[in-house]
Design a protein around this motif. Structure first.
Motif, PDB file in Angstrom:
ATOM      1  N   ARG A  76       0.874  -0.964   0.221  1.00 15.86           N
ATOM      2  CA  ARG A  76       0.863  -0.200   0.343  1.00 15.86           C
ATOM      3  C   ARG A  76       1.110   0.921   0.184  1.00 15.86           C
ATOM      4  O   ARG A  76       0.619   1.759  -0.838  1.00 15.86           O
ATOM      5  CB  ARG A  76      -1.085  -0.142   1.225  1.00 15.86           C
ATOM      6  N   ARG A 195       4.107  -0.003  -5.647  1.00 13.73           N
ATOM      7  CA  ARG A 195       3.695   0.287  -4.781  1.00 13.73           C
ATOM      8  C   ARG A 195       1.848  -0.060  -5.673  1.00 13.73           C
ATOM      9  O   ARG A 195       1.816   0.176  -6.731  1.00 13.73           O
ATOM     10  CB  ARG A 195       3.342   1.877  -3.646  1.00 13.73           C
ATOM     11  N   ALA A 199      -5.151   0.174  -3.607  1.00 13.29           N
ATOM     12  CA  ALA A 199      -4.971  -0.535  -2.179  1.00 13.29           C
ATOM     13  C   ALA A 199      -5.426   0.436  -1.518  1.00 13.29           C
ATOM     14  O   ALA A 199      -5.555   2.136  -1.429  1.00 13.29           O
ATOM     15  CB  ALA A 199      -3.689  -1.129  -1.472  1.00 13.29           C
ATOM     16  N   THR A 201      -7.167   1.436   2.648  1.00 17.19           N
ATOM     17  CA  THR A 201      -6.736   1.200   4.127  1.00 17.19           C
ATOM     18  C   THR A 201      -6.049   0.050   4.327  1.00 17.19           C
ATOM     19  O   THR A 201      -7.900  -0.921   4.400  1.00 17.19           O
ATOM     20  CB  THR A 201      -7.376   2.500   4.398  1.00 17.19           C
ATOM     21  N   ASP A 256     -10.590  -5.599  -0.036  1.00 14.37           N
ATOM     22  CA  ASP A 256      -9.614  -4.819  -0.732  1.00 14.37           C
ATOM     23  C   ASP A 256      -8.536  -6.233   1.014  1.00 14.37           C
ATOM     24  O   ASP A 256      -8.375  -5.281   1.866  1.00 14.37           O
ATOM     25  CB  ASP A 256      -8.768  -3.478  -0.530  1.00 14.37           C
TER      26      ASP A 256
END
Length: 522
Positions: A76, A195, A199, A201, A256
């Motif tokens: 992330r 990254r 993504a 949280t 996610d």
């Protein structure tokens, strides 16, 4: 970075690999040097036996517990960023450990080292996967990582012994400071950033559930080895399994998830994890018994036992580095199958070791390590190569967690098999008191203590009988390991038939476009 997944790596990537080898080397060193420093630091800090267990175990517990979270966090926020943050934290915590003035100050420092250490392993392996998109080059990069980790474990006791002869016990922790400093200086220039731009949280309940699942299971396994099954250890194991079920159920509902369960639907991914779990488990369990044999039955000092352990470790390094070129000429599954078969031969050699057969024991262990080196390098590569690039951190963390659980499980099961058979086989005649014999059946170390308290002939008789019985237990554990790795070889032959990189080549473009890659300096 070129969108073509098969673009070859350049000089920058290979120099970056040398930088990434540093945390692998350090993590292994840190795991192996503490056992040498523990007696001296316990004396200086007046640590009780319970506090010594906290000092020894807290680091490994938190590394294992935070791996899955750290893997997804790197996906992330950026794997290089997390690696450098972890390097700062590890260096500061290492310095705090080195200059600790109380037991709980040291325990706190070791806990912080564990949290920081959990960020290093998945970030390192994921960056290797991202930097080397060519399957053959990625396999070589993973092999270098595995070799450095094993080399650090082998030379840790030697380095620790040298430091402790010249400096105070805190010097073994200061090894982390210059290594992490070098990583912090070179990393921003040589390591690109990767990254997952899409993504979300981190899901806090998932983080708590993952910790709640892994920590009690690791604790329950370790404590069952140390003191046998009890209400506490059984409760810990049951709690860990229940929280693990809740963790899996939550991941299925999240858009996610912290851990993408879809990865486990890939046969190569799941099979490689199973092979890592049990292959590393056999190695961990038999090597625990082998180290006890070297130090108690053979009468070697910890430093001498560490020096003898260099040969098997070099065998694993050779196996790890040999695996990629062999896989280029054949298939990863074929090489993994062959490695498991070679490990089985090594275990069978150990089953033939006489009580005083130091040479055959080390030779068998070297063959085992060579075979497991072939397996470890390619199985790790299969795991990270089976995952989409944006999930490389999660895949790397899963592989590392599988290895950690495998070691704990192997020590618990095979250690119990070996020591249980030892206790059953230990009998002696002569003038050995029944009380001393009962004490000796508890463990081989208790047998050595009991023998030392008896008059000469009786003590020698008890020690000889204990050595013979313990060797029988080692033989049984090695035989069980040989049978298990043969079963794993069949699994590898049936499931790992794709050539290197087949799982990742042909990834849809959308899977690659979600990755942000920056090779510019920050």
């Amino acid at each position: 970075m070129n969108d073509d997944d098969t673009v070859g790596a350049g000089r920058r990537e290979w120099l970056g690999l040398a930088v990434l080898a540093l945390p692998a080397l350090l993590l292994a060193l840190d795991l192996s040097v503490l056992s040498l420093a523990l007696p001296r630091l316990s004396e200086d800090l007046s640590a009780s036996s319970t506090q010594q267990l906290w000092i020894s175990d807290i680091y490994g517990f938190l590394v294992s517990g935070f791996l899955i979270t750290a893997g997804r966090l790197g996906d992330r926020i950026g794997r290089r960023k997390l690696l450098l943050i972890g390097a700062v934290g590890f260096a500061l915590a290492s310095a705090l450990a080195a200059f600790s003035t109380s037991v709980w100050m040291l325990v706190t420092a070791r806990a912080l080292m564990g949290v920081a250490g959990a960020t290093l392993a998945p970030s390192t392996l994921a960056l290797i996967s991202n930097m080397f998109r060519d399957p053959e080059q990625r396999a070589l990069g993973v092999a270098v990582y595995v070799s450095c980790f094993m080399g650090g474990a082998a030379f840790g006791p030697v380095v620790g012994g040298i430091l402790l002869q010249s400096f105070w016990w805190g010097s073994v922790f200061l090894l982390g400071v210059p290594v992490m400093a070098l990583l912090l200086v070179a990393g921003p220039f040589l390591l690109p950033e990767f990254r997952d731009e899409n993504a979300g949280t981190l899901d806090a309940p998932s983080v708590l559930l993952s910790l709640g699942a892994v920590l009690p299971i690791i604790y329950g396994i370790k404590e069952s080895v140390r003191s046998g099954l009890s209400a506490l250890t059984v409760t810990a194991l049951v709690l860990g399994v229940l929280l693990g079920v809740l963790f899996v159920r939550r991941q299925r509902r999240l858009a996610d998830p912290l851990l993408d369960l879809g990865l486990f639907r890939r046969p190569a991914f799941s099979a490689a994890l199973v092979i890592l779990l049990f292959a590393v488990g056999t190695q961990g369990g038999v090597m625990l018994l082998t180290n006890l044999h070297l130090q108690v039955v053979q009468g070697l000092s910890p430093l001498s036992a560490g020096l003898w352990g260099i040969a098997p470790a070099l065998g694993m390094v050779v196996g790890s580095m040999t695996a990629p070129p062999l896989a280029q000429k054949s298939q990863p599954g074929t090489v993994i199958t062959a490695g498991l078969a070679i490990a089985a031969v090594g275990y069978l050699m150990i089953t033939s070791t006489p009580v005083s057969g130091l040479g055959l024991l080390i030779a068998g262990a070297t063959v085992v390590f060579f075979g497991i080196g072939l397996v470890g390098a390619l199985a790790n590569n299969v795991v990270v190569g089976s995952a989409p690039p944006e999930r490389a951190g999660s895949a790397a963390a899963t592989a590392q967690t599988s290895g950690d659980l495998g070691i704990a499980l192997g020590i618990a099961v095979l250690g119990s098999i070996g020591t249980g058979w030892y206790a059953r086989r230990l009998t002696t005649g002569g003038d050995v008191p029944a009380e001393a014999l009962d004490t000796a059946r508890t463990s081989i170390t208790d047998a050595a203590t009991a023998a030392a308290s008896l008059p000469g002939p009786a003590g020698r008789a008890l020690l000889d009988a204990a050595g013979t019985a313990f060797t029988d237990g080692l033989h049984l554990a090695a035989a069980v390991s040989a049978a298990l790795v043969v079963c794993l070889a069949v699994l590898a032959a049936l499931t790992l038939r794709q050539r290197a990189g087949a799982a990742t080549t042909g990834q849809p473009a959308s899977a690659r476009e979600n990755i942000h890659s920056s090779t510019t300096h920050p």
